[in-house]
Design an enzyme around this catalytic site. Structure first.
Site, PDB file in Angstrom:
ATOM      1  CD  GLN A  59      -3.142  -0.768   0.310  1.00  0.00           C
ATOM      2  OE1 GLN A  59      -3.145   0.235  -0.379  1.00  0.00           O
ATOM      3  NE2 GLN A  59      -4.141  -1.642   0.308  1.00  0.00           N
ATOM      4  CB  CYS A  62      -8.515   1.149  -4.229  1.00  0.00           C
ATOM      5  SG  CYS A  62      -8.100   0.195  -5.695  1.00  0.00           S
ATOM      6  CG  ASN A  87      -1.213  -5.064   4.315  1.00  0.00           C
ATOM      7  OD1 ASN A  87      -0.368  -4.583   5.055  1.00  0.00           O
ATOM      8  ND2 ASN A  87      -2.322  -4.411   3.984  1.00  0.00           N
ATOM      9  CG  ASP A 131      -7.550  -5.342  -1.121  1.00  0.00           C
ATOM     10  OD1 ASP A 131      -8.135  -4.659  -1.978  1.00  0.00           O
ATOM     11  OD2 ASP A 131      -6.561  -4.930  -0.485  1.00  0.00           O
ATOM     12  CD  GLU A 153      -1.254 -12.082  -4.709  1.00  0.00           C
ATOM     13  OE1 GLU A 153      -0.941 -11.748  -5.865  1.00  0.00           O
ATOM     14  OE2 GLU A 153      -2.156 -11.519  -4.048  1.00  0.00           O
TER      15      GLU A 153
END
Length: 358
Positions: A193, A315, A227, A289, A243
């Site tokens: 980030q 986001c 994270n 996310d 991931e």
């Protein structure tokens, strides 16, 4: 000095406290129009303690002898000597790059990542075409600029490294009165980030919304370097992160071992493929996310498991709102909502939503 010309920031003319209120209004409007939500939970906003000097990662464009950012709605380069929203270490590296600007003519993009606690950074170079003659200069430049830990030259199949490519960042958390620090290794190809202080606010929000207990299994989709995965593992029975980036998974596994999180595991692969092959028990909580495109492609598979809670981090409030409507049609409603101002001086925002079965 570049505001109004450079396309990076849109809101430097607005008082910072007012920026937060505007973002809340924008989010409410998008949730009503695209999410079709009649009832919107109160929005908890976390403003940044650092409205400037915060970015630890930037991408500079190169065209001819010009190094900078794109002009708003243009491919023209706005040359910069420093970026006011970037960390002082980033700006120091920009100055050192500009001292030998002719050396970067063959590059298309220059990415700068820094670690404030280490006081050093790395440069990732993306050339128009790979030229082995660049390597001697890269080694010399690295040796003569101690602020740099590494220069990495992108080429087909990966990077050529001339130093140590890994940066380390520490996350400082407080949970139920106990303080806990996580040290994360982040390598080129992994995603940090951009705002360390607001990243901690994001993690704290996810932990507060999750309310996991020692009997819960948690699934973290698009987990990156861990994270969110590692902090969630503090209170859970076990956490599994998925991931797609191989480098990020290597970092995540290293980070889990380094921080003593032995009930935390990671799988390398696409989230879509993972869903098709998963046969184990349903997790109590799913955290996701996703990229800006949202989670529309996996949404039906996700709700088929019927987790008690879903925490959605985004986001991109437009795809977030679209997906909330799809979740509502499948029996999940938005219970809590957080807005983390990860990107001061811009209209961008980070949103966290807690969904539960209606």
């Amino acid at each position: 000095p570049y505001f109004g010309n450079c396309g990076g920031c849109q809101w430097q003319h607005i008082d910072y406290l007012a920026q937060g209120e505007l973002k809340k209004e924008i989010l409410r409007d998008i949730l009503r129009r695209l999410g079709r939500l009649k009832e919107i939970p109160s929005i908890r906003i976390m403003l940044s303690p650092k409205p400037y000097d915060y970015r630890i990662r930037i991408q500079l464009k190169v065209k001819g002898k010009s190094i900078g950012y794109y002009q708003e709605r243009s491919l023209r380069i706005v040359e910069i000597d420093r970026c006011p929203i970037s960390h002082p270490l980033v700006n120091q590296i920009i100055q050192e790059l500009r001292e030998e600007s002719a050396a970067w003519l063959r590059m298309e993009e220059i990415e700068i990542n820094v670690s404030p606690e280490e006081g050093r950074g790395i440069i990732l170079l993306h050339p128009h075409s790979y030229d082995q003659r660049n390597e001697h200069f890269m080694k010399r430049f690295l040796q003569s600029h101690p602020i740099l830990r590494d220069i990495a030259l992108s080429r087909k199949g990966g990077f050529n490294f001339f130093g140590d490519p890994a940066l380390n960042l520490t996350i400082h958390l407080s949970q139920e009165g106990e303080k806990r620090n996580f040290k994360l290794r982040i390598s080129p190809g992994s995603f940090p980030q951009v705002h360390p202080e607001q990243n901690e606010a994001l993690i704290q929000t996810v932990l507060q919304f999750s309310e996991v207990n020692k009997g819960d299994r948690v699934l973290d989709l698009y987990a990156g370097v861990g994270n969110l995965t590692l902090p969630l593992a503090i209170g859970a029975r076990g956490v599994l992160g998925i991931e797609e980036s191989r480098m990020a998974v290597e970092d995540a596994r290293f980070n889990a071992e380094r921080n003593g999180m032995n009930h935390c595991d990671f799988i390398h692969g696409r989230v879509e493929d993972f869903f098709r092959n998963w046969k184990k028990e349903t997790p109590a909580l799913i955290v996701l996310d996703p990229p800006r495109t949202g989670c529309k492609t996996i949404l039906d598979q996700l709700v088929r498991w019927k987790p008690r809670k879903i925490i959605y981090v985004s986001c991109e409030p437009t795809t977030f709102s679209r997906d909330l409507h799809l979740f509502s049609e499948r029996g999940y409603s938005l219970q809590r909502l957080g807005l983390i101002d990860m990107f001061p001086q811009t209209y961008h925002m980070e949103v966290v939503g807690l969904l539960q079965q209606s």
